[in-house]
Design a protein around this motif. Structure first.
Motif, short mmCIF file in Angstrom:
data_model
loop_
_atom_site.label_atom_id
_atom_site.label_comp_id
_atom_site.label_asym_id
_atom_site.label_seq_id
_atom_site.Cartn_x
_atom_site.Cartn_y
_atom_site.Cartn_z
N UNK A 114 -46.70 49.55 10.38
CA UNK A 114 -47.63 48.91 11.31
C UNK A 114 -48.78 49.83 11.71
N UNK A 115 -48.63 51.13 11.51
CA UNK A 115 -49.71 52.07 11.83
C UNK A 115 -50.92 51.87 10.91
N UNK A 178 -30.38 64.40 12.44
CA UNK A 178 -30.76 63.12 11.84
C UNK A 178 -30.64 62.00 12.86
N UNK A 179 -29.55 62.01 13.64
CA UNK A 179 -29.33 60.94 14.61
C UNK A 179 -30.42 60.92 15.67
N UNK A 180 -30.83 62.10 16.14
CA UNK A 180 -31.88 62.16 17.15
C UNK A 180 -33.22 61.71 16.58
N UNK A 181 -33.48 62.07 15.35
CA UNK A 181 -34.72 61.65 14.69
C UNK A 181 -34.78 60.13 14.58
N UNK A 182 -33.66 59.52 14.20
CA UNK A 182 -33.63 58.06 14.04
C UNK A 182 -33.66 57.34 15.39
N UNK A 183 -33.08 57.97 16.40
CA UNK A 183 -33.17 57.38 17.74
C UNK A 183 -34.62 57.34 18.21
N UNK A 184 -35.36 58.40 17.91
CA UNK A 184 -36.78 58.43 18.25
C UNK A 184 -37.56 57.38 17.48
N UNK A 185 -37.24 57.22 16.21
CA UNK A 185 -37.89 56.19 15.40
C UNK A 185 -37.60 54.80 15.96
N UNK A 186 -36.36 54.55 16.31
CA UNK A 186 -35.99 53.23 16.83
C UNK A 186 -36.76 52.91 18.11
N UNK A 187 -36.86 53.91 18.99
CA UNK A 187 -37.58 53.70 20.25
C UNK A 187 -39.06 53.45 19.99
N UNK A 209 -36.17 49.52 8.57
CA UNK A 209 -37.54 49.63 9.06
C UNK A 209 -38.52 49.54 7.90
N UNK A 210 -39.70 49.04 8.19
CA UNK A 210 -40.79 49.02 7.21
C UNK A 210 -41.56 50.33 7.37
N UNK A 211 -41.35 51.25 6.44
CA UNK A 211 -41.92 52.59 6.52
C UNK A 211 -42.81 52.85 5.31
N UNK A 212 -43.82 53.66 5.51
CA UNK A 212 -44.73 54.05 4.43
C UNK A 212 -44.72 55.57 4.29
N UNK A 213 -44.48 56.09 3.09
CA UNK A 213 -44.60 57.54 2.91
C UNK A 213 -46.07 57.95 2.91
#
Length: 306
Positions: A114-115, A178-187, A209-213
């Protein structure tokens, strides 16, 4: 003997009664793919009569343990992050290369797709050379610099060097796991906030998630030759993931050595297992058992020919 794999184990059990079974220790690095690999191997080897222990250890500390026999095997090594250790241990016969895992890995920088709606230039590193674009990712912690989220600091990563060498107005902040990184992504994703982070494939995150490298300058061996001097300014390479083992395992437990050497499956196999753990809440052991039950034709090909 507890039967957890399927009927074929009865034949294995009869074979193993002729002698004691060597204890096996398998490494588990701090990501889900490593955990499911170790649990698949554990279930098979236990039904062959071995006592198996899975030991949590970071990827950089495992080399000495494998050389000494404290660890029997690691079933997921990302070789591009361990070129010096491979030269020191594998090339000198101190640790055995026991073949490819079959999974192709790739570390990248990611942003939520979405960015790109308002800033399509962020799909490549060139978009981040604009300080205003980088500042979209700024936080209270980073001030006027954009925040780049790293994961576990023990992971193989050169992001601070890439940022400095490309002249980006970004600062690396480590989530810690990894868990903290994904929690931040989810938020961030729930609010459609900016989020720039280090991650990899295969992983179930790409199904959720819809992510773009972010396309960085193309990887080259020459670029990575500058790693020790902090000169890296290019993308991470695609990695053919490999397995490594204590050389003495081949004589101490040739049947286990054969299974671990033959262990080989696809990205799709591993992504499904990771999703079962991360998205469905299964334990790594339960996910491994479900995979074994559904894929006898795959894992039975790993077994020794008696």
């Amino acid at each position: 003997m507890k039967t957890r794999v399927l009927g074929f184990v009865l034949l294995i059990g009869l074979f193993m009664t002729q002698a004691f079974a060597e204890d096996i220790t398998l490494c588990e690095n701090p990501w889900t793919g490593s955990a499911v690999n170790a649990n698949i191997a554990k279930l098979i080897l236990e039904d062959m009569g071995h006592d198996v222990e899975i030991i949590a250890i970071d990827e950089n500390s495992q080399w000495a343990a494998l050389a000494s026999g404290e660890l029997s095997a690691c079933l997921e090594l990302w070789p591009s992050g361990h070129l010096d250790s491979i030269a020191q241990y594998v090339d000198n016969g101190i640790v055995d290369n026991i073949g490819d895992l079959g999974v192709i890995g790739k570390i990248s920088w990611y942003i939520p797709t979405y960015m790109l709606t308002e800033n399509p230039e962020l799909a490549t590193y060139e978009g981040f050379l604009d300080p205003d674009n980088a500042a979209l990712f700024a936080t209270a912690q980073t001030g006027d610099k954009g925040q780049f989220i790293g994961g576990d600091p023990s992971f193989y990563q050169f992001d601070a060097d890439i940022i400095d060498n490309l002249g980006m107005n970004l600062e690396v902040v480590y989530a810690g796991s990894e868990a903290a990184e994904l929690a931040g992504l989810d938020a961030a994703y729930s609010r459609e906030d900016p989020y720039l982070f280090y991650f990899w494939t295969p992983h179930s995150v790409h199904a959720k998630y819809d992510l773009t490298p972010v396309a960085l300058p193309e990887y080259s061996d020459d670029c990575y030759a500058k790693a020790d001097d902090g000169g890296i300014d290019c993308d991470y390479p695609a990695d053919v993931l490999m397995k490594i083992a204590y050389p003495g395992l081949k004589d101490a437990a040739p049947d286990a050595y054969t299974v671990l050497s033959n262990f080989n499956y696809s990205n799709e196999d591993q992504i499904g297992l990771i999703a079962a753990v991360d998205e469905e809440g299964m334990s790594a052991e339960d996910a491994a058992q479900a995979w074994l039950d559904a894929n006898q034709d795959v894992w039975q090909a790993w077994l020794p020919a008696y």
